[in-house]
Scaffold this active site. Structure first.
Site, PDB file in Angstrom:
ATOM      1  N   ASP A  90      -2.715   8.015   7.813  1.00 31.43           N
ATOM      2  CA  ASP A  90      -1.476   7.768   8.239  1.00 31.43           C
ATOM      3  C   ASP A  90      -0.580   8.774   9.536  1.00 31.43           C
ATOM      4  O   ASP A  90      -0.657  10.144   9.287  1.00 31.43           O
ATOM      5  CB  ASP A  90      -0.922   7.379   7.480  1.00 31.43           C
ATOM      6  CG  ASP A  90       0.828   6.209   7.825  1.00 31.43           C
ATOM      7  OD1 ASP A  90       0.436   5.777   9.145  1.00 31.43           O
ATOM      8  OD2 ASP A  90       1.219   5.685   6.836  1.00 31.43           O
ATOM      9  N   ASN A 137      -0.766   8.398  12.977  1.00 31.43           N
ATOM     10  CA  ASN A 137      -0.789   8.464  14.637  1.00 31.43           C
ATOM     11  C   ASN A 137      -0.117   8.012  15.387  1.00 31.43           C
ATOM     12  O   ASN A 137       0.454   8.298  16.604  1.00 31.43           O
ATOM     13  CB  ASN A 137      -2.103   7.488  14.657  1.00 31.43           C
ATOM     14  CG  ASN A 137      -3.267   7.990  14.312  1.00 31.43           C
ATOM     15  OD1 ASN A 137      -3.261   9.244  13.477  1.00 31.43           O
ATOM     16  ND2 ASN A 137      -4.540   6.692  13.969  1.00 31.43           N
ATOM     17  N   GLU A 159      -6.461  -5.325   6.546  1.00 38.59           N
ATOM     18  CA  GLU A 159      -6.802  -6.061   7.471  1.00 38.59           C
ATOM     19  C   GLU A 159      -5.552  -7.132   7.885  1.00 38.59           C
ATOM     20  O   GLU A 159      -5.110  -8.170   8.822  1.00 38.59           O
ATOM     21  CB  GLU A 159      -7.084  -7.560   5.996  1.00 38.59           C
ATOM     22  CG  GLU A 159      -7.553  -7.448   5.994  1.00 38.59           C
ATOM     23  CD  GLU A 159      -8.816  -8.563   4.661  1.00 38.59           C
ATOM     24  OE1 GLU A 159      -7.929  -9.033   3.556  1.00 38.59           O
ATOM     25  OE2 GLU A 159      -8.890  -9.922   5.252  1.00 38.59           O
ATOM     26  N   GLU A 160      -4.385  -5.848   6.982  1.00 38.02           N
ATOM     27  CA  GLU A 160      -2.664  -5.847   7.934  1.00 38.02           C
ATOM     28  C   GLU A 160      -2.851  -5.650   9.578  1.00 38.02           C
ATOM     29  O   GLU A 160      -2.096  -6.009   9.967  1.00 38.02           O
ATOM     30  CB  GLU A 160      -1.527  -5.413   7.161  1.00 38.02           C
ATOM     31  CG  GLU A 160      -1.638  -6.311   5.551  1.00 38.02           C
ATOM     32  CD  GLU A 160      -3.008  -6.313   4.440  1.00 38.02           C
ATOM     33  OE1 GLU A 160      -3.574  -4.995   4.914  1.00 38.02           O
ATOM     34  OE2 GLU A 160      -3.057  -6.643   4.018  1.00 38.02           O
ATOM     35  N   ASN A 161      -3.658  -4.643   9.742  1.00 37.00           N
ATOM     36  CA  ASN A 161      -3.206  -4.070  11.028  1.00 37.00           C
ATOM     37  C   ASN A 161      -4.035  -5.313  12.707  1.00 37.00           C
ATOM     38  O   ASN A 161      -3.916  -5.404  13.273  1.00 37.00           O
ATOM     39  CB  ASN A 161      -4.393  -2.794  10.861  1.00 37.00           C
ATOM     40  CG  ASN A 161      -4.485  -1.226  10.311  1.00 37.00           C
ATOM     41  OD1 ASN A 161      -4.252  -1.346  10.242  1.00 37.00           O
ATOM     42  ND2 ASN A 161      -2.672  -1.650  10.319  1.00 37.00           N
ATOM     43  N   ARG A 167      -3.351  10.832   1.345  1.00 31.76           N
ATOM     44  CA  ARG A 167      -2.350  10.148   2.033  1.00 31.76           C
ATOM     45  C   ARG A 167      -1.568  11.536   3.528  1.00 31.76           C
ATOM     46  O   ARG A 167      -1.350  12.210   3.282  1.00 31.76           O
ATOM     47  CB  ARG A 167      -1.381   9.403   1.947  1.00 31.76           C
ATOM     48  CG  ARG A 167      -1.002   8.448   2.337  1.00 31.76           C
ATOM     49  CD  ARG A 167       0.075   7.041   2.580  1.00 31.76           C
ATOM     50  NE  ARG A 167       0.243   6.182   3.300  1.00 31.76           N
ATOM     51  CZ  ARG A 167       0.420   5.092   3.329  1.00 31.76           C
ATOM     52  NH1 ARG A 167       0.097   4.361   2.803  1.00 31.76           N
ATOM     53  NH2 ARG A 167       0.236   4.420   4.656  1.00 31.76           N
ATOM     54  N   ARG A 211       2.801   5.257  -0.521  1.00 32.65           N
ATOM     55  CA  ARG A 211       2.233   4.003  -0.671  1.00 32.65           C
ATOM     56  C   ARG A 211       0.948   4.418  -0.581  1.00 32.65           C
ATOM     57  O   ARG A 211       0.107   4.731  -0.171  1.00 32.65           O
ATOM     58  CB  ARG A 211       3.295   2.701   0.889  1.00 32.65           C
ATOM     59  CG  ARG A 211       4.437   2.683   0.398  1.00 32.65           C
ATOM     60  CD  ARG A 211       4.226   1.335   1.680  1.00 32.65           C
ATOM     61  NE  ARG A 211       4.503   2.219   3.416  1.00 32.65           N
ATOM     62  CZ  ARG A 211       5.030   2.419   4.404  1.00 32.65           C
ATOM     63  NH1 ARG A 211       6.189   2.375   3.310  1.00 32.65           N
ATOM     64  NH2 ARG A 211       4.753   3.596   5.069  1.00 32.65           N
TER      65      ARG A 211
HETATM   66  C1  FPP Z   1      -3.006   5.185  10.905  1.00 33.30           C
HETATM   67  O1  FPP Z   1      -1.693   5.204  11.881  1.00 33.30           O
HETATM   68  C2  FPP Z   1      -3.421   5.189  11.517  1.00 33.30           C
HETATM   69  C3  FPP Z   1      -4.567   3.631  11.784  1.00 33.30           C
HETATM   70  C4  FPP Z   1      -3.892   1.918  11.330  1.00 33.30           C
HETATM   71  C5  FPP Z   1      -5.973   4.069  12.551  1.00 33.30           C
HETATM   72  C6  FPP Z   1      -6.579   4.996  12.047  1.00 33.30           C
HETATM   73  C7  FPP Z   1      -7.839   5.273  13.175  1.00 33.30           C
HETATM   74  C8  FPP Z   1      -8.337   5.710  13.417  1.00 33.30           C
HETATM   75  C9  FPP Z   1      -8.428   7.473  13.047  1.00 33.30           C
HETATM   76  C10 FPP Z   1      -9.498   5.968  14.192  1.00 33.30           C
HETATM   77  C11 FPP Z   1     -10.860   5.099  14.556  1.00 33.30           C
HETATM   78  C12 FPP Z   1     -11.478   5.771  12.367  1.00 33.30           C
HETATM   79  C13 FPP Z   1     -12.402   6.415  12.900  1.00 33.30           C
HETATM   80  C14 FPP Z   1     -13.035   6.569  11.196  1.00 33.30           C
HETATM   81  C15 FPP Z   1     -13.757   6.096  14.263  1.00 33.30           C
HETATM   82  P1  FPP Z   1      -0.345   4.991  12.206  1.00 33.30           P
HETATM   83  O2  FPP Z   1      -1.133   4.253  13.822  1.00 33.30           O
HETATM   84  O3  FPP Z   1      -0.130   3.790  11.503  1.00 33.30           O
HETATM   85  O4  FPP Z   1       1.246   5.809  12.359  1.00 33.30           O
HETATM   86  P2  FPP Z   1       2.120   5.068  12.247  1.00 33.30           P
HETATM   87  O5  FPP Z   1       2.490   5.163  11.048  1.00 33.30           O
HETATM   88  O6  FPP Z   1       2.794   7.030  12.506  1.00 33.30           O
HETATM   89  O7  FPP Z   1       2.422   4.439  13.613  1.00 33.30           O
END
Ligand code: FPP
Length: 249
Positions: free
Chosen positions: A25, A27, A71-73, A193, A199
């Site tokens: 989490d 990114n 799934e929520e993504n 996490r 969470r």
């Molecule tokens: C959460 O960060 C991250 C994700 C929803 C995607 C994770 C995916 C990768 C790192 C790339 C693909 C993975 C593999 C295994 C090849 P967020 O976007 O919810 O961050 P935020 O909470 O800061 O908005």
């Protein structure tokens, strides 16, 4: 402490988690801090993915489960979903040889039928390509939701019962574990996490009943092998009682 020192410490401490699960989490926030679009964070998150796969293999873990796409993504903007799918596809294309050479079997957990044909095909082929590897399992939870996993398991058990192959009284915890996407794997010993959120986000709800939880403020793109080893050092200090009283030494 350096990464090598931490690794030595982990290995000499003894108990290595058999299965580590990670909610990757932060990114988006990592990118926002740099005034970049969210997808920039996902792209950089790939370094961390490679680092944890390598780190778990070095420690001798049996399984690593990464929450790559929930799934929520699917409710995220189309552009972001398409970048995430492209990253997954590129990861598979670039890494499948490396996974095989390192004895790692790739497995996907989730409702893959929702994924576009091209990335789905790449994923399925990579799973087949590494199917005979036995040193470690890398589970990518994609289009994954734990409640859906439990629904799918319940449906498969109901079908078995309707066909006369299963009696209600014969259902126990093992029956349910074996009907989940993670069938055959030990439950996670450690759940990490990143980004400080407290969470579970619909991840492995059944499997983490006795899992140790480690939450770090580090945002996923910054998560390095050193951070993984720190989490395991912390895990090794825990007193896991599984509901029993502390054993006397
Ligand atoms: C959460 O960060 C991250 C994700 C929803 C995607 C994770 C995916 C990768 C790192 C790339 C693909 C993975 C593999 C295994 C090849 P967020 O976007 O919810 O961050 P935020 O909470 O800061 O908005």
């Amino acid at each position: 402490m350096t990464e090598e020192e931490l690794k030595e410490m982990v290995l000499s401490n003894g108990t290595i988690p058999r299965h580590i699960a990670i909610i990757m989490d932060g990114n988006g926030r990592w990118a926002e801090l740099r005034n970049k679009p969210r997808v920039f964070g996902h792209q950089h998150g790939m370094h961390a993915v490679r680092a944890v796969v390598e780190g778990c293999r070095e420690l001798g873990c049996e399984a690593l489960t990464l929450y790559a796409f929930s799934e929520e993504n699917w409710k995220r903007p189309r552009g972001e979903i398409s970048v995430l799918m492209k990253l997954l596809r590129n990861y598979i294309r670039r890494e499948r040889e490396n996974l095989r050479e390192n004895g790692i079997r790739l497995q996907c957990l989730g409702r893959l039928e929702k994924i576009d044909p091209a990335p789905r095909k790449a994923l399925e082929e990579a799973c087949l390509y590494t199917a005979d590897q036995t040193d470690m399992v890398l589970n990518l939870a994609i289009s994954y939701g734990s409640r859906s996993e439990i629904v799918d398991a319940t449906r498969s058990l109901c079908r078995e019962a309707a066909a006369g192959r299963l009696e209600a009284e014969d259902i126990d915890e093992e029956t349910i574990s074996n009907a989940l996407y993670t069938a055959g794997l030990p439950d996670p010993d450690l759940l990490i996490r990143t980004s400080g959120e407290m969470r579970i986000s619909n991840f492995l709800l059944w499997q983490i009943a006795y899992t140790e939880i480690y939450i770090t403020a580090v945002l996923w793109p910054d998560f390095a092998k050193k951070n993984l080893f720190e989490a395991v050092v912390d895990f090794q200090k825990r007193d896991r009682r599984f509901g029993r009283v502390k054993s006397k030494s």
